[in-house]
Design a protein around this motif. Structure first.
Motif, mmCIF file in Angstrom:
data_model
loop_
_atom_site.group_PDB
_atom_site.id
_atom_site.type_symbol
_atom_site.label_atom_id
_atom_site.label_comp_id
_atom_site.label_asym_id
_atom_site.label_seq_id
_atom_site.Cartn_x
_atom_site.Cartn_y
_atom_site.Cartn_z
ATOM 1 N N PRO A 104 1.004 -1.374 0.345
ATOM 2 C CA PRO A 104 0.442 0.274 -0.178
ATOM 3 C C PRO A 104 0.723 1.399 0.314
ATOM 4 C CG PRO A 104 -0.965 -1.253 2.127
ATOM 5 C CD PRO A 104 0.304 -2.147 1.549
ATOM 6 N N LEU A 105 0.100 2.386 -0.525
ATOM 7 C CA LEU A 105 0.749 3.333 -0.725
ATOM 8 C C LEU A 105 0.356 4.233 1.228
ATOM 9 C CD1 LEU A 105 2.373 6.608 -1.926
ATOM 10 C CD2 LEU A 105 0.146 6.961 -1.938
ATOM 11 N N THR A 106 1.679 4.341 1.788
ATOM 12 C CA THR A 106 1.554 4.757 3.500
ATOM 13 C C THR A 106 1.852 6.074 3.245
ATOM 14 O OG1 THR A 106 1.799 2.656 3.888
ATOM 15 C CG2 THR A 106 2.290 4.196 5.959
ATOM 16 N N ILE A 107 1.127 6.964 3.945
ATOM 17 C CA ILE A 107 1.239 8.009 4.631
ATOM 18 C C ILE A 107 1.570 8.151 6.178
ATOM 19 C CG2 ILE A 107 0.935 11.053 3.541
ATOM 20 C CD1 ILE A 107 1.632 9.567 1.412
ATOM 21 N N SER A 108 3.294 8.784 6.619
ATOM 22 C CA SER A 108 2.722 8.755 7.661
ATOM 23 C C SER A 108 2.878 10.287 8.646
ATOM 24 C CB SER A 108 3.905 7.386 8.336
ATOM 25 O OG SER A 108 4.854 7.813 7.694
ATOM 26 N N GLY A 109 3.290 10.805 9.310
ATOM 27 C CA GLY A 109 3.608 11.941 9.857
ATOM 28 C C GLY A 109 2.858 12.698 10.153
ATOM 29 N N GLY A 110 1.288 12.832 10.161
ATOM 30 C CA GLY A 110 0.493 13.451 10.666
ATOM 31 C C GLY A 110 0.168 13.527 11.565
ATOM 32 N N SER A 111 -0.940 14.976 11.900
ATOM 33 C CA SER A 111 -1.108 13.817 13.579
ATOM 34 C C SER A 111 -2.225 12.920 14.079
ATOM 35 C CB SER A 111 -2.647 15.196 13.675
ATOM 36 O OG SER A 111 -3.937 15.050 13.251
ATOM 37 N N GLY A 112 -2.832 12.537 13.290
ATOM 38 C CA GLY A 112 -3.379 11.187 12.953
ATOM 39 C C GLY A 112 -2.774 10.250 12.781
ATOM 40 N N ALA A 113 -3.797 8.512 12.542
ATOM 41 C CA ALA A 113 -2.725 7.344 12.475
ATOM 42 C C ALA A 113 -2.496 7.707 10.736
ATOM 43 C CB ALA A 113 -3.790 6.082 12.645
ATOM 44 N N PRO A 114 -1.548 6.527 10.801
ATOM 45 C CA PRO A 114 -0.926 6.672 9.225
ATOM 46 C C PRO A 114 -2.093 6.319 8.014
ATOM 47 C CG PRO A 114 0.475 5.547 10.649
ATOM 48 C CD PRO A 114 -0.588 5.747 11.762
ATOM 49 N N LEU A 115 -2.125 7.254 7.450
ATOM 50 C CA LEU A 115 -3.115 6.658 6.136
ATOM 51 C C LEU A 115 -2.101 5.590 5.163
ATOM 52 C CD1 LEU A 115 -4.002 10.860 4.916
ATOM 53 C CD2 LEU A 115 -5.148 9.053 6.332
ATOM 54 N N SER A 116 -3.725 4.628 4.678
ATOM 55 C CA SER A 116 -2.914 3.732 3.541
ATOM 56 C C SER A 116 -4.001 3.512 2.572
ATOM 57 C CB SER A 116 -3.122 2.548 4.533
ATOM 58 O OG SER A 116 -3.083 1.526 3.596
ATOM 59 N N PHE A 117 -3.500 3.599 1.146
ATOM 60 C CA PHE A 117 -4.154 3.420 0.294
ATOM 61 C C PHE A 117 -3.511 2.354 -1.120
ATOM 62 C CE2 PHE A 117 -3.596 7.798 0.998
ATOM 63 C CZ PHE A 117 -4.589 8.273 1.800
ATOM 64 N N ALA A 118 -4.333 1.762 -1.442
ATOM 65 C CA ALA A 118 -5.122 0.381 -2.497
ATOM 66 C C ALA A 118 -4.158 0.957 -3.234
ATOM 67 C CB ALA A 118 -5.941 -0.703 -2.133
ATOM 68 N N HIS A 119 -3.510 -0.070 -4.444
ATOM 69 C CA HIS A 119 -2.665 -0.364 -5.501
ATOM 70 C C HIS A 119 -4.336 -0.206 -6.657
ATOM 71 C CE1 HIS A 119 -1.081 -1.589 -9.536
ATOM 72 N NE2 HIS A 119 -0.549 -0.337 -9.278
ATOM 73 N N GLY A 120 -4.289 0.809 -7.661
ATOM 74 C CA GLY A 120 -5.313 0.378 -8.383
ATOM 75 C C GLY A 120 -6.647 0.886 -8.020
ATOM 76 N N THR A 121 -7.321 1.041 -6.848
ATOM 77 C CA THR A 121 -7.965 2.026 -6.806
ATOM 78 C C THR A 121 -8.042 3.296 -6.214
ATOM 79 O OG1 THR A 121 -8.201 1.444 -4.475
ATOM 80 C CG2 THR A 121 -9.984 -0.095 -5.976
ATOM 81 N N ASP A 122 -6.825 3.353 -5.836
ATOM 82 C CA ASP A 122 -7.051 5.406 -5.009
ATOM 83 C C ASP A 122 -5.129 5.554 -5.752
ATOM 84 O OD1 ASP A 122 -8.169 4.690 -2.843
ATOM 85 O OD2 ASP A 122 -7.126 3.813 -1.344
ATOM 86 N N PHE A 123 -4.627 4.703 -6.126
ATOM 87 C CA PHE A 123 -2.896 5.156 -7.214
ATOM 88 C C PHE A 123 -2.548 3.679 -7.451
ATOM 89 C CE2 PHE A 123 -1.218 2.428 -3.964
ATOM 90 C CZ PHE A 123 0.281 1.414 -4.658
#
Length: 558
Positions: A104-123
């Protein structure tokens, strides 16, 4: 696509090019007559190359050599000489990558929990680097607006930023794409190369970025997410380079607009406000305070296809060159239709273009050599991303600073002559003056380009030369047909797009009308001959995205 309703007289044509300084008045008396395009030749080459025996002309397939032999035979018959240092062929090495096993494309470092995005549908993502595994780990995200560095326009979205180790988040299209007119700094509604996704990834690499992510938005992209997802799935084809793409970003990709909005929210940023700010001159990149991670594997395959190169040496300036280009490849075997036909013959796309190359060579044989050398280039792998023309442009047999300009031929409609000309890309260079003179002599008018926001100038083989500074004609018949007018022309265009384009039904028919293709061939002859009989060196207009590279090229050339 464009054509003339009546044969242009010799005096009228030569008068038109003399008026713009391409030939001297003193040379008019000795100039050759203008040959008539050979419709039988146009028909025969189209019929032959699109027959089932050529299996859709797939590059690297068992029929590639048969296709090459046929083109070479036509070039020989037209009196051309082998154009690659005594050889007819130029090897085009390619590499094919197929990404899989995505994390998954993972985005971390924000105020909340890391974001996770699925290949194909999201990125979607891929790499230009020829490596079996790609890994991006905790790369700092930076919003760089439209990702444009255009010194001639005083615009730099990367100003003051060191992108090493960082991932650029980029908007699609140009800053002024929403304008109805073409009056903006980036030509408003008409897309420039700075708006194309290919440019954005190239510029990110030049800036030293580790990765680049484009935010998809349907209107400015001119296509839906389904097109992005399908285009970035499966095999991706590239021209092989000595360093296997090591100078490119580690990874490139796209995210859905909704995904971008979530990422910006996690960064404490207002996505809509930053998009608005990015459209203004002086925009500064915005670090998002987040980190991106993603990984995938890639299978690797290598192959070699071929361009065919013929030349008619010039009689006065043989070391100055004019190009005629057209791609010979099509899709080969493809998904069978309802009748079980699984050959995409590519009769219109682009057996017609190769037929025009052969007919132009034949016309120049009959007219005799021009002042400058004329190069006939049948390129491969256009359908895989302009790879044949891209390879030639990176490895030119004839120096680009000695190449005056050229004409590209792609997918000529087998219908009758038209009253108008459609110019792809608009008025970008001094070639326009030549075109206008020839249009006037042929009694044609110019129609505006259909869907200029889609950036069609950057999607055919002429572009590989243009982005390296060589001015290229990308013109053709319009849809205002002599018989039936615009209604008939538009109906024919829509029928082809819906029922034949890239399908097994793009087949030759004995009922085809080649008079319009002959008209278009006559136009191409006149445009190319104006360049090859002249002394002028057309340049891009001031402020065009390709002007600086042409200026630099010519300063080391003529």
């Amino acid at each position: 696509m464009t054509h003339s309703r009546a044969r242009q007289s010799l005096a009228a044509f030569l008068g038109s090019i003399a008026a713009i300084g391409l030939v001297s008045s003193a040379s008019l008396a000795a100039a050759p007559a203008i040959p008539v395009p050979n419709q039988a030749l146009l028909r025969e080459v189209t019929r032959t190359l699109s027959s089932d025996a050529y299996e859709g002309r797939g590059p690297g397939s068992a029929v590639e050599q048969k296709t090459l032999d046929t083109i070479i035979a036509r070039f020989k018959a037209a009196g051309l000489k082998p154009g690659n240092n005594g050889k007819w062929l130029q090897d085009v090495p390619t590499v094919t990558l197929a990404a899989h096993n995505f994390t998954p494309l993972t985005i971390s470092g924000g105020s909340g929990a890391p974001l996770s995005f699925a290949h194909g549908t999201d990125f979607v993502a891929g790499s230009y680097r020829v490596v079996p595994h790609t890994e991006i780990k905790d790369s700092d995200l930076v919003f760089v607006g439209y990702g444009i560095n255009a010194p001639e326009l005083g615009w730099n979205d990367y100003a003051g930023l060191d992108m090493k180790g960082k991932t650029a988040v980029i908007l699609v299209n140009d800053p002024d794409y929403a304008q109805e007119s073409e009056d903006g700094l980036f030509k408003g509604r008409r897309m420039t190369y700075y708006g194309r996704w290919t440019y954005k990834f190239e510029e990110a690499a030049r800036q030293g970025a580790t990765a680049a992510i484009i935010v998809h938005d349907t209107f400015p992209a001119a296509y839906g997410w389904n097109v992005v997802e399908s285009s970035w799935s499966g095999e991706q084809h590239f021209v092989a380079t000595p360093n296997d793409g090591a100078d490119q970003t580690v990874a490139n990709g796209w995210v859905q607009k909704g995904v971008a909005e979530q990422i910006f929210k996690a960064a404490g940023q207002d996505f809509a406000a930053l998009v608005k700010a990015a459209g203004q001159k002086g925009f500064k990149p915005v670090p998002l305070g987040l980190k991106a991670s993603v990984g995938f594997d890639s299978s690797i395959a290598r192959a070699t296809s071929h361009n065919v190169i013929g030349i008619q040496p010039g009689k006065v300036a043989p070391n100055e060159y004019v190009l005629y280009t057209g791609h010979w490849d099509h899709l080969g075997h493809c998904k069978p239709d309802a009748k079980g036909d699984g050959i995409c013959n590519g009769a219109v796309d682009n057996a017609t273009g190769v037929a025009v190359l052969a007919a132009l060579a034949d016309m120049n044989r009959r007219a005799g050599p021009a002042r400058r050398s004329q190069v006939f280039l049948a390129v491969t792998l256009e359908e895989s991303g302009l790879l044949g023309s891209e390879y030639y442009a990176r490895n030119p047999v004839f120096p680009l600073n000695k190449t005056v300009g050229g004409v590209n031929m792609d997918a000529l409609a087998p219908v009758g002559p038209a009253r108008d000309v459609e110019v792809t890309g608009g008025d970008k260079s001094e070639l326009t003056a030549i075109l206008h003179r020839v249009e006037k002599q042929l009694g044609l008018y110019e129609s505006p380009e259909d869907h200029s926001e889609r950036g069609h100038y950057y999607r055919s083989d002429h572009f590989s030369l243009a982005k390296r500074g060589v001015p290229m004609f990308a013109v053709g018949r319009g849809t205002d047909l002599v018989k039936g007018g615009k209604a008939a022309g538009q109906a024919a265009s829509e029928d082809y797009t819906e029922h034949r384009y890239h399908q097994p039904s793009d087949e030759y028919s004995a009922s085809w009308d080649f008079s319009g293709i002959a008209q278009e061939t006559g136009l191409y002859y006149r445009l190319g001959r104006a360049l090859s009989d002249g002394k002028a060196w057309p340049n891009w207009h001031a402020g065009d995205e390709f002007r600086a590279i042409r200026d630099k090229s010519l300063s080391t050339g003529k």
